[in-house]
Design a protein around this motif. Structure first.
Motif, PDB file in Angstrom:
ATOM      1  N   LYS A  10      22.120  43.505  12.088  1.00 20.13           N
ATOM      2  CA  LYS A  10      21.047  42.826  11.357  1.00 20.13           C
ATOM      3  C   LYS A  10      21.210  41.307  11.428  1.00 20.13           C
ATOM      4  O   LYS A  10      20.238  40.576  11.629  1.00 20.13           O
ATOM      5  CB  LYS A  10      21.048  43.298   9.903  1.00 20.13           C
ATOM      6  CG  LYS A  10      19.976  42.673   9.050  1.00 20.13           C
ATOM      7  CD  LYS A  10      20.051  43.204   7.621  1.00 20.13           C
ATOM      8  CE  LYS A  10      19.027  42.521   6.743  1.00 20.13           C
ATOM      9  NZ  LYS A  10      19.112  42.987   5.357  1.00 20.13           N
ATOM     10  N   PHE A  68      19.232  48.958  21.389  1.00 18.87           N
ATOM     11  CA  PHE A  68      18.817  47.846  20.540  1.00 18.87           C
ATOM     12  C   PHE A  68      18.217  46.751  21.413  1.00 18.87           C
ATOM     13  O   PHE A  68      18.689  46.512  22.527  1.00 18.87           O
ATOM     14  CB  PHE A  68      20.011  47.234  19.791  1.00 18.87           C
ATOM     15  CG  PHE A  68      20.602  48.118  18.749  1.00 18.87           C
ATOM     16  CD1 PHE A  68      19.995  48.255  17.510  1.00 18.87           C
ATOM     17  CD2 PHE A  68      21.778  48.803  18.988  1.00 18.87           C
ATOM     18  CE1 PHE A  68      20.548  49.070  16.527  1.00 18.87           C
ATOM     19  CE2 PHE A  68      22.341  49.611  18.015  1.00 18.87           C
ATOM     20  CZ  PHE A  68      21.725  49.746  16.786  1.00 18.87           C
ATOM     21  N   GLU A  69      17.227  46.063  20.872  1.00 20.96           N
ATOM     22  CA  GLU A  69      16.645  44.897  21.523  1.00 20.96           C
ATOM     23  C   GLU A  69      17.019  43.660  20.720  1.00 20.96           C
ATOM     24  O   GLU A  69      16.968  43.668  19.490  1.00 20.96           O
ATOM     25  CB  GLU A  69      15.125  45.021  21.580  1.00 20.96           C
ATOM     26  CG  GLU A  69      14.445  43.838  22.241  1.00 20.96           C
ATOM     27  CD  GLU A  69      12.941  43.965  22.215  1.00 20.96           C
ATOM     28  OE1 GLU A  69      12.351  44.103  23.292  1.00 20.96           O
ATOM     29  OE2 GLU A  69      12.368  43.954  21.092  1.00 20.96           O
ATOM     30  N   GLY A  99      19.776  39.984  14.506  1.00 19.55           N
ATOM     31  CA  GLY A  99      18.374  40.296  14.760  1.00 19.55           C
ATOM     32  C   GLY A  99      18.116  41.497  15.639  1.00 19.55           C
ATOM     33  O   GLY A  99      17.050  41.601  16.257  1.00 19.55           O
ATOM     34  N   ASP A 138      16.641  39.141  20.711  1.00 17.53           N
ATOM     35  CA  ASP A 138      15.782  38.067  21.195  1.00 17.53           C
ATOM     36  C   ASP A 138      16.250  37.516  22.534  1.00 17.53           C
ATOM     37  O   ASP A 138      15.445  37.000  23.307  1.00 17.53           O
ATOM     38  CB  ASP A 138      15.694  36.937  20.171  1.00 17.53           C
ATOM     39  CG  ASP A 138      14.850  37.331  18.969  1.00 17.53           C
ATOM     40  OD1 ASP A 138      14.018  38.253  19.088  1.00 17.53           O
ATOM     41  OD2 ASP A 138      15.025  36.701  17.908  1.00 17.53           O
ATOM     42  N   ARG A 142      16.895  44.925  16.938  1.00 16.56           N
ATOM     43  CA  ARG A 142      15.807  45.846  16.613  1.00 16.56           C
ATOM     44  C   ARG A 142      16.115  47.189  17.269  1.00 16.56           C
ATOM     45  O   ARG A 142      16.302  47.251  18.497  1.00 16.56           O
ATOM     46  CB  ARG A 142      14.474  45.290  17.110  1.00 16.56           C
ATOM     47  CG  ARG A 142      14.016  44.087  16.296  1.00 16.56           C
ATOM     48  CD  ARG A 142      12.789  43.417  16.886  1.00 16.56           C
ATOM     49  NE  ARG A 142      13.016  42.840  18.200  1.00 16.56           N
ATOM     50  CZ  ARG A 142      13.690  41.701  18.442  1.00 16.56           C
ATOM     51  NH1 ARG A 142      14.228  41.026  17.450  1.00 16.56           N
ATOM     52  NH2 ARG A 142      13.823  41.248  19.668  1.00 16.56           N
TER      53      ARG A 142
END
Length: 97
Positions: free
Chosen positions: A29, A58-59, A32, A61, A34
């Motif tokens: 988290k 997970f993705e 970031g 940025d 996702r």
């Protein structure tokens, strides 16, 4: 450019693995992450000696952020709990755009 973290995990001690699951989400988290896919319903097509119990994608940025997350003190603390009770193959790759 996005970064993706792909993990294939075979859990050997589900009770101890809960310690990892209690810590890892906070690290993810913070950077970031996702969650794009997670599950135990998977089909191995090629290249595995044994089918993993689960896979996770997970993705982030950026590719650099994905690497920073993995290398972070927070994730490494969680990892210490994971390595004693599971086998994992993890890769981080750059997105196309």
């Amino acid at each position: 450019m996005k970064g993706y973290w792909v993990a294939f995990v075979t859990v050997e001690d589900k009770e101890k693995y809960q310690d990892y699951l209690a810590l890892a989400p906070e690290a993810l988290k913070k950077y970031g992450a996702r969650l794009l896919s997670r599950g135990e319903d998977l089909t191995v097509i090629e290249g595995f000696d044994r089918s993993p119990d689960r896979a996770v994608v997970f993705e982030f940025d950026s590719y650099d952020t994905a690497l920073q997350c993995y290398r972070s003190p927070e994730y490494q603390a969680a990892r210490e709990h994971r390595i004693d009770c599971s086998q994992a193959n993890i890769l981080i790759l750059k997105g196309l755009a």
